[in-house]
Design an enzyme around this catalytic site. Sequence first.
Site, PDB file in Angstrom:
ATOM      1  N   GLU A 105       0.834  -1.211   0.000  1.00 22.07           N
ATOM      2  CA  GLU A 105       0.000   0.000   0.000  1.00 22.07           C
ATOM      3  C   GLU A 105       0.862   1.253   0.000  1.00 22.07           C
ATOM      4  O   GLU A 105       1.983   1.249   0.505  1.00 22.07           O
ATOM      5  CB  GLU A 105      -0.877   0.015   1.261  1.00 22.07           C
ATOM      6  CG  GLU A 105      -2.247  -0.591   1.060  1.00 22.07           C
ATOM      7  CD  GLU A 105      -3.196   0.332   0.290  1.00 22.07           C
ATOM      8  OE1 GLU A 105      -2.763   1.349  -0.283  1.00 22.07           O
ATOM      9  OE2 GLU A 105      -4.396   0.001   0.275  1.00 22.07           O
ATOM     10  N   ASP A 106       0.295   2.335  -0.511  1.00 20.94           N
ATOM     11  CA  ASP A 106       0.987   3.623  -0.458  1.00 20.94           C
ATOM     12  C   ASP A 106       0.833   4.283   0.910  1.00 20.94           C
ATOM     13  O   ASP A 106       1.799   4.726   1.511  1.00 20.94           O
ATOM     14  CB  ASP A 106       0.464   4.566  -1.566  1.00 20.94           C
ATOM     15  CG  ASP A 106      -1.063   4.609  -1.643  1.00 20.94           C
ATOM     16  OD1 ASP A 106      -1.742   3.917  -0.858  1.00 20.94           O
ATOM     17  OD2 ASP A 106      -1.584   5.347  -2.506  1.00 20.94           O
ATOM     18  N   ASP A 109      -4.539   5.603   6.172  1.00 20.29           N
ATOM     19  CA  ASP A 109      -5.058   6.798   6.831  1.00 20.29           C
ATOM     20  C   ASP A 109      -6.073   6.325   7.879  1.00 20.29           C
ATOM     21  O   ASP A 109      -5.686   5.891   8.958  1.00 20.29           O
ATOM     22  CB  ASP A 109      -5.672   7.681   5.737  1.00 20.29           C
ATOM     23  CG  ASP A 109      -6.098   9.044   6.223  1.00 20.29           C
ATOM     24  OD1 ASP A 109      -5.630   9.486   7.269  1.00 20.29           O
ATOM     25  OD2 ASP A 109      -6.919   9.693   5.540  1.00 20.29           O
ATOM     26  N   PHE A 158      -2.401  16.240   4.515  1.00 21.29           N
ATOM     27  CA  PHE A 158      -2.682  15.643   3.208  1.00 21.29           C
ATOM     28  C   PHE A 158      -1.434  15.753   2.329  1.00 21.29           C
ATOM     29  O   PHE A 158      -0.966  16.846   2.037  1.00 21.29           O
ATOM     30  CB  PHE A 158      -3.876  16.321   2.539  1.00 21.29           C
ATOM     31  CG  PHE A 158      -4.324  15.587   1.316  1.00 21.29           C
ATOM     32  CD1 PHE A 158      -5.075  14.420   1.421  1.00 21.29           C
ATOM     33  CD2 PHE A 158      -3.964  16.039   0.046  1.00 21.29           C
ATOM     34  CE1 PHE A 158      -5.467  13.713   0.289  1.00 21.29           C
ATOM     35  CE2 PHE A 158      -4.355  15.334  -1.092  1.00 21.29           C
ATOM     36  CZ  PHE A 158      -5.103  14.182  -0.964  1.00 21.29           C
ATOM     37  N   ARG A 171       1.108  12.797  -8.915  1.00 23.62           N
ATOM     38  CA  ARG A 171       1.597  11.428  -8.718  1.00 23.62           C
ATOM     39  C   ARG A 171       3.046  11.291  -9.190  1.00 23.62           C
ATOM     40  O   ARG A 171       3.790  10.449  -8.716  1.00 23.62           O
ATOM     41  CB  ARG A 171       0.750  10.431  -9.525  1.00 23.62           C
ATOM     42  CG  ARG A 171      -0.697  10.309  -9.068  1.00 23.62           C
ATOM     43  CD  ARG A 171      -1.333   9.109  -9.744  1.00 23.62           C
ATOM     44  NE  ARG A 171      -2.781   9.088  -9.661  1.00 23.62           N
ATOM     45  CZ  ARG A 171      -3.480   8.625  -8.616  1.00 23.62           C
ATOM     46  NH1 ARG A 171      -2.853   8.160  -7.561  1.00 23.62           N
ATOM     47  NH2 ARG A 171      -4.801   8.631  -8.639  1.00 23.62           N
TER      48      ARG A 171
HETATM   49  P1  5GP Z   1      -8.039   5.093   4.274  1.00 23.09           P
HETATM   50  O1  5GP Z   1      -9.113   4.160   3.823  1.00 23.09           O
HETATM   51  O2  5GP Z   1      -6.926   4.431   5.040  1.00 23.09           O
HETATM   52  O3  5GP Z   1      -8.605   6.281   5.006  1.00 23.09           O
HETATM   53  O4  5GP Z   1      -7.447   5.781   2.998  1.00 23.09           O
HETATM   54  C1  5GP Z   1      -6.666   5.125   2.125  1.00 23.09           C
HETATM   55  C2  5GP Z   1      -6.605   5.856   0.813  1.00 23.09           C
HETATM   56  O5  5GP Z   1      -6.938   7.256   0.939  1.00 23.09           O
HETATM   57  C3  5GP Z   1      -5.200   5.817   0.310  1.00 23.09           C
HETATM   58  O6  5GP Z   1      -4.943   4.640  -0.427  1.00 23.09           O
HETATM   59  C4  5GP Z   1      -5.136   7.075  -0.526  1.00 23.09           C
HETATM   60  O7  5GP Z   1      -5.667   6.813  -1.790  1.00 23.09           O
HETATM   61  C5  5GP Z   1      -6.058   8.035   0.189  1.00 23.09           C
HETATM   62  N1  5GP Z   1      -5.309   8.915   1.109  1.00 23.09           N
HETATM   63  C6  5GP Z   1      -5.288   8.898   2.459  1.00 23.09           C
HETATM   64  N2  5GP Z   1      -4.490   9.862   2.947  1.00 23.09           N
HETATM   65  C7  5GP Z   1      -3.979  10.505   1.878  1.00 23.09           C
HETATM   66  C8  5GP Z   1      -3.062  11.608   1.723  1.00 23.09           C
HETATM   67  O8  5GP Z   1      -2.524  12.223   2.665  1.00 23.09           O
HETATM   68  N3  5GP Z   1      -2.788  11.973   0.441  1.00 23.09           N
HETATM   69  C9  5GP Z   1      -3.334  11.363  -0.643  1.00 23.09           C
HETATM   70  N4  5GP Z   1      -2.979  11.823  -1.843  1.00 23.09           N
HETATM   71  N5  5GP Z   1      -4.181  10.333  -0.542  1.00 23.09           N
HETATM   72  C10 5GP Z   1      -4.503   9.901   0.711  1.00 23.09           C
END
Ligand code: 5GP
Length: 188
Positions: A105-106, A109, A158, A171
């Site tokens: 995963e990248d 959050d 963010f 990206r």
């Molecule tokens: P989660 O479900 O854990 O809240 O969010 C996961 C997804 O939200 C990540 O795979 C990404 O696509 C997006 N995301 C969460 N935080 C960030 C952030 O700080 N920057 C960006 N560009 N995307 C985020």
Amino acid sequence: MSRTADLHADVGEVLLTEDDIRAKTAELGRRITADYAGRPLTLVSVLKGSLPFMADLMRQIDLPLRIDLMEVSSYGGTATETSGLVRIIKDLSASISGEDVLLVEDIIDTGLTLNYLVRYLRGKNPASLRICTLLDKPARRLVDIPVDYRGFEIPDQFVVGYGLDYSERYRNLRFVGVLRPEVYSEAG
Ligand code: 5GP
């Protein structure tokens, strides 16, 4: 020049440089190589944000490797927040039953997206399933997720770059930086 035409100017603080990311990816690759010790491994990554990390990490892993890619989108939410309701746009292209799988995963959050994916992948009966994320924002976690390999913990901001987007941009930046809040407040 408008803000969104100048990718670098839209980023305030650089959190992780290209060198930071390269060193961490090499370190994670070494750990993964040692932990699986010659066993075949399947890396599953989630488009599009994880693409650069996946491409760099896989080349740091010295194991018999297979890769697969999924793409998901979340229903609702906003441009900077996820809703937790996940739709699979692209599924795995091969069975992972009986395989050792590492989900790449990248960023984690709230953890809602990953939580969904982990349950989905467990349902495909892999021999094992571990999680590797480049970035972790623990401050915002809503569900408890065991992360086996973590690159960097970052504050609740963010971020964009190295695969991460805002409205599909940024990206291609080689670093990870904090997007200036004016950029998303201006976009409305
Ligand atoms: P989660 O479900 O854990 O809240 O969010 C996961 C997804 O939200 C990540 O795979 C990404 O696509 C997006 N995301 C969460 N935080 C960030 C952030 O700080 N920057 C960006 N560009 N995307 C985020």
